[in-house]
Enzyme design. Structure first.
Site, short mmCIF file in Angstrom:
data_model
loop_
_atom_site.label_atom_id
_atom_site.label_comp_id
_atom_site.label_asym_id
_atom_site.label_seq_id
_atom_site.Cartn_x
_atom_site.Cartn_y
_atom_site.Cartn_z
N TYR A 228 -11.10 38.58 0.35
CA TYR A 228 -10.23 38.92 -0.77
C TYR A 228 -8.93 39.54 -0.26
O TYR A 228 -7.83 39.19 -0.73
CB TYR A 228 -10.95 39.89 -1.70
CG TYR A 228 -10.13 40.43 -2.84
CD1 TYR A 228 -9.97 39.69 -4.01
CD2 TYR A 228 -9.54 41.69 -2.77
CE1 TYR A 228 -9.22 40.19 -5.08
CE2 TYR A 228 -8.79 42.20 -3.83
CZ TYR A 228 -8.64 41.44 -4.98
OH TYR A 228 -7.90 41.95 -6.03
N LYS B 187 -5.11 38.09 -0.87
CA LYS B 187 -4.04 38.84 -1.52
C LYS B 187 -2.90 39.15 -0.56
O LYS B 187 -1.72 39.14 -0.96
CB LYS B 187 -4.61 40.13 -2.12
CG LYS B 187 -5.55 39.90 -3.30
CD LYS B 187 -4.84 39.21 -4.47
CE LYS B 187 -5.70 39.18 -5.71
NZ LYS B 187 -5.02 38.53 -6.86
#
Length: 276
Positions: free
Chosen positions: A176, A180
């Protein structure tokens, strides 16, 4: 498969509200707009004179969002698609080019968050994060091509994350965080490349926000209690709301931010400032 819905509400809106002119006559495309901060951003734009195209995975949620926006007196369209499917991404690209080439605003809010230790990753789970960035990259490209062709300028906001800045031991999130962080880097690159076309590109980096994002690993009836345990992480003493993030997103989209591009705005209750 891509499913489109189209609803047109009444044109009548209130007059004289401060900020009403911000989005009058402007269309926003919200990728990941059927829930949370994306949905709230679309609602704010509708409330201030704009229209919205909602892109989301669940047709039921997309339809519900479009109906809600219609009820606010605006124009709204919906596209349901699985964005980790590259064929579906191509279908969405075509739909945007054919029907929504007049959009001058774009919000990339799609995402998912499932903490997993680094050693537990397999290729499929890793790819799910990278496939999402593929979708956001090429959907942005399609929208930008139309913006440039229309020579009308525009504004783009990505939803990044505090996790792209720093790791949290309680939520191991290497995949993740990579995803991002990639969006943060893309924000900087596009801000430079697109400035000559009067297209501004910024991002917001939230900390813990109460959204459906956490339903992927927390039972729905336990989300409030679980998120409450993260409140002390934030110097301001609470987790965020979709409205907290939407306010920042819509500011960056508006003419009030006309001299801001390439910014990663921390909207995190003070987490990046330090620790108490």
């Amino acid at each position: 498969m891509v499913v489109q819905t189209n609803h047109t509400g009444a044109d009548a809106r209130g007059m004289g509200t401060e900020g009403m002119a911000d989005f009058a006559g402007k269309k926003v495309i919200v990728v990941g707009g059927s829930a949370g901060m994306g949905r709230q951003s679309a609602a704010t734009i509708i409330d201030n004179g704009g229209s919205a195209v909602i892109i989301g995975r669940s047709k039921a949620r997309v339809d519900d969002t479009v109906a809600d926006l219609k009820g606010r007196g605006g124009q709204a369209w919906g596209i349901a698609a699985e964005l980790t499917d590259r064929a579906a991404v191509s279908d969405v690209q075509r739909a945007l080019a054919e029907s929504h080439g007049d959009a001058t605003l774009l919000v990339n809010a799609a995402g998912f968050f499932i903490p997993k230790p680094f050693l537990d990753y397999d290729a499929q789970f890793y790819d799910s994060y990278m496939d999402l960035n593929y979708a956001l990259f090429f959907l942005t490209q399609s929208v930008v091509k139309s913006m440039i062709a229309n020579a009308a300028g525009g504004a783009i906001v990505y939803v990044g994350s505090m996790w792209a800045h720093q790791a949290i031991g309680l939520t191991p999130s290497s995949g993740y965080s990579m995803q991002k962080a990639g969006l943060h880097a893309l924000t900087h690159n596009l801000a430079i490349e697109l400035a000559e076309h009067k297209i501004r590109v910024n991002a917001v980096a939230p900390a813990v926000v109460k959204t459906p994002l956490y339903e992927g690993f927390v039972p729905k009836d336990e989300i409030d209690a679980t998120l409450a345990t993260f409140a002390p992480l934030h110097p301001l003493g609470r987790v965020g709301t979709p409205g907290d993030i939407a306010d920042a997103i819509t500011f960056l989209l508006s003419e009030r931010a006309d001299w801001i591009t390439g910014a990663i705005l921390n909207v995190d209750g003070g987490v990046m400032a330090g620790r108490n």
